[in-house]
Design a protein around this motif. Structure first.
Motif, PDB file in Angstrom:
ATOM      1  N   SER A 146      -1.240  -6.105   3.265  1.00 44.74           N
ATOM      2  CA  SER A 146      -1.517  -7.073   3.217  1.00 44.74           C
ATOM      3  C   SER A 146      -0.807  -8.359   2.413  1.00 44.74           C
ATOM      4  CB  SER A 146      -2.712  -7.963   4.131  1.00 44.74           C
ATOM      5  OG  SER A 146      -3.868  -7.982   2.728  1.00 44.74           O
ATOM      6  N   LEU A 147      -0.395 -10.114   2.482  1.00 45.81           N
ATOM      7  CA  LEU A 147      -0.146 -10.440   2.132  1.00 45.81           C
ATOM      8  C   LEU A 147      -0.664 -11.969   2.235  1.00 45.81           C
ATOM      9  CD1 LEU A 147       2.085 -11.479   0.202  1.00 45.81           C
ATOM     10  CD2 LEU A 147       3.533 -11.662   1.449  1.00 45.81           C
ATOM     11  N   ARG A 148      -0.929 -12.345   1.335  1.00 43.99           N
ATOM     12  CA  ARG A 148      -1.878 -13.678   1.111  1.00 43.99           C
ATOM     13  C   ARG A 148      -2.931 -13.762   2.639  1.00 43.99           C
ATOM     14  NH1 ARG A 148       3.367 -16.402   0.490  1.00 43.99           N
ATOM     15  NH2 ARG A 148       3.867 -15.674  -1.319  1.00 43.99           N
ATOM     16  N   GLY A 149      -3.683 -12.782   2.586  1.00 43.38           N
ATOM     17  CA  GLY A 149      -5.064 -12.412   4.125  1.00 43.38           C
ATOM     18  C   GLY A 149      -3.780 -12.114   5.503  1.00 43.38           C
ATOM     19  N   ALA A 150      -2.451 -12.360   5.680  1.00 47.78           N
ATOM     20  CA  ALA A 150      -1.918 -11.993   6.376  1.00 47.78           C
ATOM     21  C   ALA A 150      -1.806 -10.162   6.519  1.00 47.78           C
ATOM     22  CB  ALA A 150      -0.662 -12.868   7.202  1.00 47.78           C
ATOM     23  N   ALA A 151      -1.832  -9.817   8.524  1.00 46.59           N
ATOM     24  CA  ALA A 151      -0.972  -8.505   8.130  1.00 46.59           C
ATOM     25  C   ALA A 151       0.665  -8.302   8.227  1.00 46.59           C
ATOM     26  CB  ALA A 151      -1.271  -8.235   9.632  1.00 46.59           C
ATOM     27  N   VAL A 152       0.801  -7.208   7.236  1.00 46.89           N
ATOM     28  CA  VAL A 152       1.690  -6.848   7.041  1.00 46.89           C
ATOM     29  C   VAL A 152       2.313  -5.767   7.852  1.00 46.89           C
ATOM     30  CG1 VAL A 152       3.999  -6.387   4.637  1.00 46.89           C
ATOM     31  CG2 VAL A 152       2.547  -8.066   4.933  1.00 46.89           C
ATOM     32  N   LEU A 153       3.732  -5.515   8.120  1.00 45.04           N
ATOM     33  CA  LEU A 153       3.698  -4.007   8.905  1.00 45.04           C
ATOM     34  C   LEU A 153       3.811  -2.677   8.323  1.00 45.04           C
ATOM     35  CD1 LEU A 153       3.805  -3.087  12.773  1.00 45.04           C
ATOM     36  CD2 LEU A 153       6.486  -4.250  12.321  1.00 45.04           C
ATOM     37  N   ASP A 154       5.020  -2.907   7.319  1.00 41.99           N
ATOM     38  CA  ASP A 154       5.225  -1.694   6.426  1.00 41.99           C
ATOM     39  C   ASP A 154       5.976  -2.723   5.219  1.00 41.99           C
ATOM     40  OD1 ASP A 154       8.119  -2.553   7.876  1.00 41.99           O
ATOM     41  OD2 ASP A 154       7.520  -0.594   9.104  1.00 41.99           O
ATOM     42  N   ALA A 155       6.609  -1.514   4.535  1.00 41.88           N
ATOM     43  CA  ALA A 155       6.600  -1.808   3.216  1.00 41.88           C
ATOM     44  C   ALA A 155       8.646  -2.632   3.789  1.00 41.88           C
ATOM     45  CB  ALA A 155       7.529  -0.673   2.722  1.00 41.88           C
ATOM     46  N   GLN A 156       9.015  -2.003   4.305  1.00 44.85           N
ATOM     47  CA  GLN A 156      10.619  -2.946   4.967  1.00 44.85           C
ATOM     48  C   GLN A 156      10.021  -4.465   5.141  1.00 44.85           C
ATOM     49  OE1 GLN A 156      12.365  -0.573   7.439  1.00 44.85           O
ATOM     50  NE2 GLN A 156      14.116  -0.310   6.004  1.00 44.85           N
ATOM     51  N   SER A 157       8.677  -4.327   5.796  1.00 46.60           N
ATOM     52  CA  SER A 157       8.801  -6.224   6.234  1.00 46.60           C
ATOM     53  C   SER A 157       8.376  -6.829   5.421  1.00 46.60           C
ATOM     54  CB  SER A 157       7.910  -6.309   7.453  1.00 46.60           C
ATOM     55  OG  SER A 157       7.673  -5.238   8.594  1.00 46.60           O
ATOM     56  N   TYR A 158       7.030  -6.142   4.575  1.00 48.85           N
ATOM     57  CA  TYR A 158       6.923  -7.150   3.230  1.00 48.85           C
ATOM     58  C   TYR A 158       8.093  -7.271   2.106  1.00 48.85           C
ATOM     59  CZ  TYR A 158       5.465  -7.365  -1.590  1.00 48.85           C
ATOM     60  OH  TYR A 158       4.712  -8.160  -2.838  1.00 48.85           O
ATOM     61  N   LEU A 159       8.859  -6.551   2.363  1.00 49.56           N
ATOM     62  CA  LEU A 159      10.458  -6.561   1.191  1.00 49.56           C
ATOM     63  C   LEU A 159      11.302  -7.861   2.036  1.00 49.56           C
ATOM     64  CD1 LEU A 159      11.406  -3.383  -0.384  1.00 49.56           C
ATOM     65  CD2 LEU A 159      10.536  -5.060  -1.297  1.00 49.56           C
ATOM     66  N   ALA A 160      11.142  -7.614   3.165  1.00 49.47           N
ATOM     67  CA  ALA A 160      12.498  -8.430   3.914  1.00 49.47           C
ATOM     68  C   ALA A 160      11.552 -10.144   3.675  1.00 49.47           C
ATOM     69  CB  ALA A 160      12.012  -8.365   5.173  1.00 49.47           C
ATOM     70  N   GLY A 161      10.658 -10.094   3.599  1.00 48.44           N
ATOM     71  CA  GLY A 161       9.964 -11.260   2.848  1.00 48.44           C
ATOM     72  C   GLY A 161       9.975 -11.929   1.656  1.00 48.44           C
ATOM     73  N   LEU A 162      11.040 -11.302   0.866  1.00 51.59           N
ATOM     74  CA  LEU A 162      11.492 -11.697  -0.575  1.00 51.59           C
ATOM     75  C   LEU A 162      12.546 -11.815  -1.010  1.00 51.59           C
ATOM     76  CD1 LEU A 162       9.911  -8.766  -2.162  1.00 51.59           C
ATOM     77  CD2 LEU A 162       8.336 -10.810  -1.801  1.00 51.59           C
ATOM     78  N   SER A 163      12.519 -12.847  -2.319  1.00 55.40           N
ATOM     79  CA  SER A 163      13.750 -12.754  -2.461  1.00 55.40           C
ATOM     80  C   SER A 163      14.364 -11.577  -2.944  1.00 55.40           C
ATOM     81  CB  SER A 163      14.143 -13.685  -3.595  1.00 55.40           C
ATOM     82  OG  SER A 163      13.604 -13.619  -4.935  1.00 55.40           O
ATOM     83  N   SER A 164      16.452 -11.509  -3.618  1.00 58.01           N
ATOM     84  CA  SER A 164      16.721 -10.832  -3.518  1.00 58.01           C
ATOM     85  C   SER A 164      16.130  -9.889  -5.278  1.00 58.01           C
ATOM     86  CB  SER A 164      17.877 -10.269  -3.600  1.00 58.01           C
ATOM     87  OG  SER A 164      18.210 -11.536  -4.679  1.00 58.01           O
ATOM     88  N   GLU A 165      15.616 -11.088  -6.368  1.00 61.11           N
ATOM     89  CA  GLU A 165      14.820 -12.112  -7.542  1.00 61.11           C
ATOM     90  C   GLU A 165      13.798 -10.833  -7.688  1.00 61.11           C
ATOM     91  OE1 GLU A 165      13.434 -14.489 -10.382  1.00 61.11           O
ATOM     92  OE2 GLU A 165      16.038 -14.629 -10.286  1.00 61.11           O
ATOM     93  N   ALA A 166      13.402 -11.381  -6.100  1.00 61.64           N
ATOM     94  CA  ALA A 166      11.554 -10.396  -5.656  1.00 61.64           C
ATOM     95  C   ALA A 166      11.272  -9.392  -6.001  1.00 61.64           C
ATOM     96  CB  ALA A 166      10.545 -11.222  -4.948  1.00 61.64           C
ATOM     97  N   ARG A 167      12.103  -8.978  -5.528  1.00 60.16           N
ATOM     98  CA  ARG A 167      12.446  -7.338  -5.337  1.00 60.16           C
ATOM     99  C   ARG A 167      12.573  -6.425  -6.019  1.00 60.16           C
ATOM    100  NH1 ARG A 167      16.226  -7.137   0.152  1.00 60.16           N
ATOM    101  NH2 ARG A 167      14.973  -8.418   1.612  1.00 60.16           N
ATOM    102  N   GLU A 168      13.451  -6.919  -7.369  1.00 60.98           N
ATOM    103  CA  GLU A 168      13.252  -5.932  -9.047  1.00 60.98           C
ATOM    104  C   GLU A 168      11.958  -5.680  -8.917  1.00 60.98           C
ATOM    105  OE1 GLU A 168      15.463  -8.203 -11.477  1.00 60.98           O
ATOM    106  OE2 GLU A 168      16.765 -10.009  -9.901  1.00 60.98           O
ATOM    107  N   THR A 169      10.906  -6.606  -8.693  1.00 62.41           N
ATOM    108  CA  THR A 169       9.541  -5.754  -9.427  1.00 62.41           C
ATOM    109  C   THR A 169       8.709  -6.524  -8.326  1.00 62.41           C
ATOM    110  OG1 THR A 169       9.975  -6.051 -11.932  1.00 62.41           O
ATOM    111  CG2 THR A 169       7.544  -6.194 -11.227  1.00 62.41           C
ATOM    112  N   VAL A 170       8.071  -4.869  -7.798  1.00 58.24           N
ATOM    113  CA  VAL A 170       7.269  -5.243  -7.049  1.00 58.24           C
ATOM    114  C   VAL A 170       6.136  -5.221  -7.678  1.00 58.24           C
ATOM    115  CG1 VAL A 170       6.468  -4.560  -4.520  1.00 58.24           C
ATOM    116  CG2 VAL A 170       9.038  -5.328  -4.473  1.00 58.24           C
TER     117      VAL A 170
END
Length: 78
Positions: free
Chosen positions: A18-42
């Motif tokens: 989950s992210l901020r209380g909302a369900a996240v389907l999988d790792a790809q879904s989570y990363l799809a919502g992040l900027s390339s900069e935010a993907r550097e350190t998860v």
């Protein structure tokens, strides 16, 4: 304040994500919502009851999906 930092993925004891209380389907879904900069350190906050095998599996899935580095945030750090 005892809360996870923004954009931090929470991993529940049963492996749900989950992210901020909302369900996240999988790792790809989570990363799809992040900027390339935010993907550097998860950052992830695993539940203490989450089996280590599941934690490793999720970390590997995040790396495979494009995370540069996966950092665990512990309860004590919160």
């Amino acid at each position: 304040e005892g809360r996870e930092p923004p954009d931090t993925l929470v991993v529940h004891a049963d492996g749900r994500l989950s992210l901020r209380g909302a369900a996240v389907l999988d790792a790809q879904s989570y990363l799809a919502g992040l900027s390339s900069e935010a993907r550097e350190t998860v950052r992830i906050v695993p539940d203490r009851a989450l089996p280590a095998k599941e934690l490793v599996k999720i970390g590997n899935a995040l790396r495979a999906a494009g995370a540069g580095r996966v950092v665990l945030i512990s309860e004590r750090a919160l």
